[in-house]
Design an enzyme around this catalytic site. Structure first.
Site, short mmCIF file in Angstrom:
data_model
loop_
_atom_site.label_atom_id
_atom_site.label_comp_id
_atom_site.label_asym_id
_atom_site.label_seq_id
_atom_site.Cartn_x
_atom_site.Cartn_y
_atom_site.Cartn_z
N PRO A 83 -13.79 5.44 -28.26
CG PRO A 83 -15.24 4.56 -26.76
CD PRO A 83 -15.35 5.37 -28.14
CD GLU A 110 -26.84 2.07 -26.73
OE1 GLU A 110 -27.26 2.58 -25.52
OE2 GLU A 110 -28.01 2.17 -27.43
NE ARG A 147 -4.11 25.69 -23.01
CZ ARG A 147 -2.58 25.59 -23.05
NH1 ARG A 147 -1.97 24.55 -23.59
NH2 ARG A 147 -1.94 26.22 -22.04
CG ASP A 162 1.08 24.27 -21.56
OD1 ASP A 162 0.60 24.91 -20.65
OD2 ASP A 162 0.34 24.26 -22.46
#
Ligand code: 4GY
Length: 239
Positions: A83, A110, A147, A162
């Site tokens: 993150p 964690e 893709r 797209d």
């Protein structure tokens, strides 16, 4: 965990066609004690467990060596899914799709030992939220990259049109029925006038992007027609 999502749909077909090769590595295979310890408690105390840097380092080294057999020294990009990484964008996906090899490192528990950051080339996040592990983000990245490999998506034009590809959101699509409970398909799409349809689609893509993602519009490459269409959209809104 990887078996389900990656053995479905287009990804499975791509692997079967040999367009893409995926390999999952268990970090526990690179532990050095009989309990196969891949994590430990944090120095300085506090809650949770921390993934061990030595284990991750051995796994990356082993994967690099394996891929280099037969091939002379390869330049393999190593990416940590976390993150705190840089937010994933379609632009990044297109860039990574050009690489021959990628190693995606998935943290768990964690956190990971800070020194892991020095073992990887970059850190990527799929969004501002915290998951229980980097596995789902890795699969998201694999899916998005796949893709862009020629032959994975049947009609390459569908990748090019797209959302995000040209920096705008995609135009609205419709299929049968022509009238669903009074909600009708826009007339122009039934007209067969290709030039008008193209113009309408561009205008609606611009409209959607203007209202929902003005941040994208500010960055997009707009031509004279685009600017004229945006003028029309704003005039219409003022009526
Ligand atoms: N968001 N984007 C993400 C994530 C789980 C603790 C490090 C994310 O990419 N990865 O939430 N990963 C964490 C869990 C250790 C990875």
């Amino acid at each position: 965990m990887f078996q389900g999502p990656l053995s479905e749909s287009l990804i499975k077909k791509a692997v079967e066609k040999g367009l893409l090769e995926l390999q999952v590595t268990d970090l526990r295979d690179f532990t050095s004690d009989k309990h196969k310890t891949a994590d430990d408690s944090p120095y300085g105390g506090g809650p949770g467990m921390v993934m061990k840097v030595d284990v991750i380092s051995s796994a990356i080294d082993s994967l690099k060596k394996k891929l280099e057999i037969g091939n002379s020294k390869l330049d393999i990009r190593v990416i940590l899914m976390c993150p705190t990484g840089k937010l994933l964008t379609q632009e990044k996906v297109k860039e990574l799709a050009k690489e021959k090899h990628l190693i995606l490192v998935c943290g768990h528990y964690e956190g990971i030992d800070e020194r892991v950051r020095e073992l990887v080339d970059e850190e990527i996040s799929i969004g501002d939220y915290v998951l229980t592990g980097g596995e789902l983000p890795a699969m998201v990245l694999v899916d998005a990259i796949a893709r862009h490999i020629p032959g994975v998506v049947k009609e390459e034009g569908s990748v090019m049109s797209d959302s995000f590809y040209s920096g705008l959101l995609d135009y609205p699509s419709y299929t049968k029925p022509e009238d669903f409970e009074g909600k009708k398909v826009p007339e122009v799409l039934l007209s067969g006038h290709h030039k008008e349809i193209e113009r309408w689609r561009r205008k609606e893509a611009l409209r959607l992007t203007l209202y929902r993602r003005p941040d994208l519009l500010a960055e997009a490459d707009l031509n004279d027609l685009d600017r004229a269409l945006l003028q029309e959209i704003m005039t219409e809104a003022g009526d």
